[in-house]
Design an enzyme around this catalytic site. Structure first.
Site, short mmCIF file in Angstrom:
data_model
loop_
_atom_site.label_atom_id
_atom_site.label_comp_id
_atom_site.label_asym_id
_atom_site.label_seq_id
_atom_site.Cartn_x
_atom_site.Cartn_y
_atom_site.Cartn_z
N LYS A 157 -0.59 -1.14 -4.25
CA LYS A 157 -1.25 -0.73 -4.41
C LYS A 157 -1.63 1.18 -4.20
CE LYS A 157 -4.36 -0.43 -0.81
NZ LYS A 157 -4.98 1.27 -0.61
N GLU B 266 -13.90 1.29 -0.96
CA GLU B 266 -13.45 1.15 0.67
C GLU B 266 -15.06 2.48 0.63
OE1 GLU B 266 -11.49 2.69 4.29
OE2 GLU B 266 -10.50 2.11 2.50
N GLU C 297 -3.85 4.38 -3.52
CA GLU C 297 -5.66 5.26 -3.36
C GLU C 297 -5.58 6.80 -4.50
OE1 GLU C 297 -5.58 6.77 0.18
OE2 GLU C 297 -5.31 5.30 1.41
N ASP D 35 1.08 -1.34 -0.38
CA ASP D 35 -0.36 0.05 0.24
C ASP D 35 1.13 1.33 0.01
OD1 ASP D 35 -1.35 1.39 0.36
OD2 ASP D 35 -3.01 1.18 2.06
#
Length: 207
Positions: free
Chosen positions: A49, A117, A51, A19
């Site tokens: 990953k 999410e 965002e 992340d």
């Protein structure tokens, strides 16, 4: 990177996804590519990953063309908490349509999967139907291809849980009870007892 490397060393078959931390991408493509590449080269991650948003579509394309697998992340993006707050995302027609569009754009850019999410369950289902890559839900209802939760919340280590999460254990209470019992045993002289101690007769003359 050190945390990712520790996870990678402890796994055999699991897919290790790093992340990417706040400010490790987004400021400039060159730095972002280098930082993501280091996660694969130095930390032994299998993928990164990001965002995601409009600003990560082109970066996702560049990374995947270089052989760096990318997992996208839409909906609630905690690194942008100061901008969006920790509220459910995609709750009106405009923002829901934007999430669907961004999901398609990131799939076209080469993302191999998508985290959704804290979005409405019917939006998550629509996104899952709209793209062919797997969707991973966290607070996004039952109709994603997979599910994820924060491990501290799953085992009950954190003080509280997100409204969409569930505690499946109570490690925090077990730890508190064990530590309290240890302190009490030391203070009372119960621990360490004879069975926890080793004596060596050959050194009796030392004292």
């Amino acid at each position: 990177a050190s945390h990712t490397a520790a996870v990678a060393r402890a796994t055999d078959d699991a897919l290790v996804i790093a992340d990417m931390p706040f400010l490790s991408y987004g400021a400039g493509d060159a730095d972002a590519i280098e930082n993501c590449g280091r996660m694969l080269k130095e930390a032994d991650a299998d993928a990164v990953k990001l965002e995601s948003g409009h600003h990560t579509v082109d970066l996702t394309r560049k990374l995947t063309r270089l052989g760096i697998p990318v997992q996208a992340h839409l909906g609630l993006t905690p690194q942008r908490e100061n901008e969006t707050g920790l509220y459910r995302q995609g709750t009106d027609e405009e923002s829901a349509s934007e999430i669907i569009d961004l999901a398609r754009e990131h799939e076209a850019a080469g993302a191999f999967s998508l985290v959704l999410e804290h979005v409405p369950a019917n939006l998550a289902e629509a996104v899952t139907d709209a793209i062919s890559i797997p969707t991973i839900g966290i607070g996004a209802g039952p109709n994603c291809d997979g599910q994820v939760l924060v491990i501290d919340e799953v085992i009950g280590l954190s003080e509280g849980t997100a409204p969409f999460s569930k505690q499946f254990g109570d490690v925090r209470s077990e730890m508190r009870d064990a530590i309290d019992s240890y302190a009490e045993a030391v203070e009372s002289g119960e621990f360490p007892a004879e069975e926890h101690s080793h004596y060596e007769s050959d050194i009796d003359d030392v004292y």
